[in-house]
Design an enzyme around this catalytic site. Structure first.
Site, PDB file in Angstrom:
ATOM      1  N   LYS A  86      -2.892  -1.752   7.557  1.00 51.81           N
ATOM      2  CA  LYS A  86      -4.131  -1.232   8.139  1.00 51.81           C
ATOM      3  C   LYS A  86      -4.323  -1.799   9.547  1.00 51.81           C
ATOM      4  O   LYS A  86      -3.994  -2.941   9.814  1.00 51.81           O
ATOM      5  CB  LYS A  86      -5.325  -1.611   7.257  1.00 51.81           C
ATOM      6  CG  LYS A  86      -5.411  -0.803   5.974  1.00 51.81           C
ATOM      7  CD  LYS A  86      -6.692  -1.116   5.241  1.00 51.81           C
ATOM      8  CE  LYS A  86      -6.853  -0.230   4.016  1.00 51.81           C
ATOM      9  NZ  LYS A  86      -8.095  -0.525   3.283  1.00 51.81           N
TER      10      LYS A  86
ATOM     11  N   HIS B 267      -1.634   2.414  -6.297  1.00 51.38           N
ATOM     12  CA  HIS B 267      -2.567   1.309  -6.095  1.00 51.38           C
ATOM     13  C   HIS B 267      -2.656   0.418  -7.324  1.00 51.38           C
ATOM     14  O   HIS B 267      -2.919  -0.778  -7.216  1.00 51.38           O
ATOM     15  CB  HIS B 267      -3.945   1.860  -5.723  1.00 51.38           C
ATOM     16  CG  HIS B 267      -4.671   0.997  -4.741  1.00 51.38           C
ATOM     17  ND1 HIS B 267      -4.149   0.686  -3.493  1.00 51.38           N
ATOM     18  CD2 HIS B 267      -5.863   0.358  -4.812  1.00 51.38           C
ATOM     19  CE1 HIS B 267      -5.002  -0.101  -2.853  1.00 51.38           C
ATOM     20  NE2 HIS B 267      -6.045  -0.317  -3.632  1.00 51.38           N
TER      21      HIS B 267
ATOM     22  N   ARG C 156       0.858  -1.178   0.000  1.00 52.40           N
ATOM     23  CA  ARG C 156       0.000   0.000   0.000  1.00 52.40           C
ATOM     24  C   ARG C 156       0.902   1.239   0.000  1.00 52.40           C
ATOM     25  O   ARG C 156       2.045   1.195   0.454  1.00 52.40           O
ATOM     26  CB  ARG C 156      -0.889   0.034   1.242  1.00 52.40           C
ATOM     27  CG  ARG C 156      -1.856  -1.132   1.364  1.00 52.40           C
ATOM     28  CD  ARG C 156      -2.675  -0.999   2.646  1.00 52.40           C
ATOM     29  NE  ARG C 156      -3.673  -2.069   2.779  1.00 52.40           N
ATOM     30  CZ  ARG C 156      -3.485  -3.191   3.468  1.00 52.40           C
ATOM     31  NH1 ARG C 156      -2.337  -3.405   4.100  1.00 52.40           N
ATOM     32  NH2 ARG C 156      -4.450  -4.096   3.541  1.00 52.40           N
TER      33      ARG C 156
ATOM     34  N   ARG D 104      -0.018  -2.127  -6.974  1.00 47.22           N
ATOM     35  CA  ARG D 104      -0.434  -3.151  -5.995  1.00 47.22           C
ATOM     36  C   ARG D 104      -1.419  -4.128  -6.642  1.00 47.22           C
ATOM     37  O   ARG D 104      -1.295  -5.343  -6.471  1.00 47.22           O
ATOM     38  CB  ARG D 104      -1.061  -2.453  -4.784  1.00 47.22           C
ATOM     39  CG  ARG D 104      -1.623  -3.386  -3.708  1.00 47.22           C
ATOM     40  CD  ARG D 104      -1.994  -2.566  -2.482  1.00 47.22           C
ATOM     41  NE  ARG D 104      -2.946  -3.207  -1.607  1.00 47.22           N
ATOM     42  CZ  ARG D 104      -2.642  -4.066  -0.634  1.00 47.22           C
ATOM     43  NH1 ARG D 104      -1.375  -4.421  -0.440  1.00 47.22           N
ATOM     44  NH2 ARG D 104      -3.567  -4.586   0.144  1.00 47.22           N
TER      45      ARG D 104
ATOM     46  N   HIS E 275      -4.584  -8.592   3.510  1.00 43.94           N
ATOM     47  CA  HIS E 275      -6.041  -8.503   3.584  1.00 43.94           C
ATOM     48  C   HIS E 275      -6.532  -9.275   4.804  1.00 43.94           C
ATOM     49  O   HIS E 275      -6.159 -10.434   5.013  1.00 43.94           O
ATOM     50  CB  HIS E 275      -6.684  -9.108   2.335  1.00 43.94           C
ATOM     51  CG  HIS E 275      -6.570  -8.240   1.121  1.00 43.94           C
ATOM     52  ND1 HIS E 275      -6.705  -8.738  -0.164  1.00 43.94           N
ATOM     53  CD2 HIS E 275      -6.340  -6.908   0.990  1.00 43.94           C
ATOM     54  CE1 HIS E 275      -6.556  -7.742  -1.021  1.00 43.94           C
ATOM     55  NE2 HIS E 275      -6.338  -6.633  -0.351  1.00 43.94           N
TER      56      HIS E 275
ATOM     57  N   TYR F 209      -9.668 -10.632  -7.209  1.00 36.32           N
ATOM     58  CA  TYR F 209      -8.659 -10.884  -8.238  1.00 36.32           C
ATOM     59  C   TYR F 209      -8.940 -12.160  -9.012  1.00 36.32           C
ATOM     60  O   TYR F 209      -8.480 -12.313 -10.138  1.00 36.32           O
ATOM     61  CB  TYR F 209      -7.257 -10.917  -7.603  1.00 36.32           C
ATOM     62  CG  TYR F 209      -6.883  -9.576  -7.046  1.00 36.32           C
ATOM     63  CD1 TYR F 209      -6.511  -8.527  -7.888  1.00 36.32           C
ATOM     64  CD2 TYR F 209      -6.947  -9.326  -5.684  1.00 36.32           C
ATOM     65  CE1 TYR F 209      -6.205  -7.285  -7.393  1.00 36.32           C
ATOM     66  CE2 TYR F 209      -6.638  -8.076  -5.176  1.00 36.32           C
ATOM     67  CZ  TYR F 209      -6.273  -7.064  -6.026  1.00 36.32           C
ATOM     68  OH  TYR F 209      -5.982  -5.823  -5.534  1.00 36.32           O
TER      69      TYR F 209
END
Length: 302
Positions: free
Chosen positions: A175, A243, A151, A246, A269, A278
């Site tokens: 995150k 992004h 990120r 990524r 994630h 994806y």
């Protein structure tokens, strides 16, 4: 936010909870604050003086007012999600008996698949002329961004002490302040070493790996600007932003390995469902190849 609103203090308590206990990113906190600011204003217009008085009919009315104000389905879904989370918190605090937003349907939004660039375009982007130390820095940033699927916040947050170049690893904070160690590959390691040999020219203020030309930690905005400029200089057809690199990392890893769980871990994630988008992207690519190449592919055409 209307400081005179009787609804204000509960919202401020919830925002403190998001910051201190949940430790959400500043951007996420800002998004919640914005949505709840609007909701307080709408609730004031509806003469709601106490969150405990809010019922499902009020929530539907808040949604209808938002739609009439021109809010698109995706933004309305975000607003209702913020309200739902806030009301859940009020239930946990004993200020509400039940969450009146629970049964309110969220508007359906079209699913936008992430855009990526293909491997040839990545190679084209990374063939950067290296006459300038800042170009070396940018090449190192591009290599580690694509090489580890970082990120943007993770990239700019890397300190030199977070690197283990001997083993080809980097430590990042993602995150929710979750930490993870990632492999970065030989090419990225090589370009980081090139950059480290030049980094002292910028008289660093601290241990930040990537610096601006003033010797301070490079900003996210600066990275976005430099990546976009390199995309243009290198003649890449699509707009380059962090992004997208990524997304490209995730897509190329999944196409090559088929290992969804591994890609989930690499991307950081929390939920596998986030990574599963994806698989849809990969299928979309396969379907387009099929339609273009197979003699029986002209489905639905006479």
């Amino acid at each position: 936010m209307n400081n005179a609103s009787p609804l204000q203090s509960a919202v401020e308590g919830f925002l403190r909870y998001l910051k201190v206990e949940r430790q959400l990113s500043p951007l996420t906190q800002k998004s919640y604050a914005h949505q709840l600011t609007v909701l307080v204003a709408l609730a004031d217009e509806m003469k709601i003086a106490d969150w405990a008085k809010l019922d499902a009919a009020h929530v539907r009315s808040l949604a209808a007012r938002s739609r009439r104000a021109g809010l698109q389905p995706a933004s309305l879904a975000l607003r209702l999600s913020a309200l739902r989370s806030f009301l859940d918190w009020l239930v946990s605090q004993g200020q509400l008996k039940a969450n009146p937003a629970k049964g309110i349907a969220t508007p359906r939004t079209p699913r936008h698949l992430p855009k990526n660039i293909d491997v040839d375009e990545v190679n084209q982007l990374l063939e950067i002329d290296l006459n300038d130390p800042l170009a070396v820095r940018d090449r190192a940033m591009l290599e580690i961004m694509y090489g580890a699927g970082l990120r943007l916040s993770e990239l700019v947050g890397i300190d030199c002490r977070h690197l283990d170049l001997a083993s080809g690893e980097v430590w990042v904070v993602g995150k929710g302040s979750k930490e993870r160690r990632l492999p970065i590959g030989g090419t990225a390691v090589s370009w980081i070493e090139h950059w480290l040999a030049l980094r002292e020219l910028f008289a660093p203020d601290d241990d930040a790996l990537f610096l601006s030309n003033q010797g301070k930690r490079i900003s996210a905005r600066n990275v976005q600007k430099r990546f976009a400029e390199w995309g243009v200089k290198q003649g890449v057809n699509s707009h380059i932003h962090p992004h997208k690199l990524r997304h490209s990392f995730a897509t190329h890893m999944l196409e090559s390995s088929g290992d969804l769980r591994a890609v989930q871990e690499l991307l950081g994630h929390a939920n596998l469902s986030t990574t599963q988008i994806y698989t849809h992207l990969d299928f979309q690519h396969l379907a387009s190849v099929y339609d273009a190449a197979h003699p029986r592919a002209k489905r639905g055409k006479s």
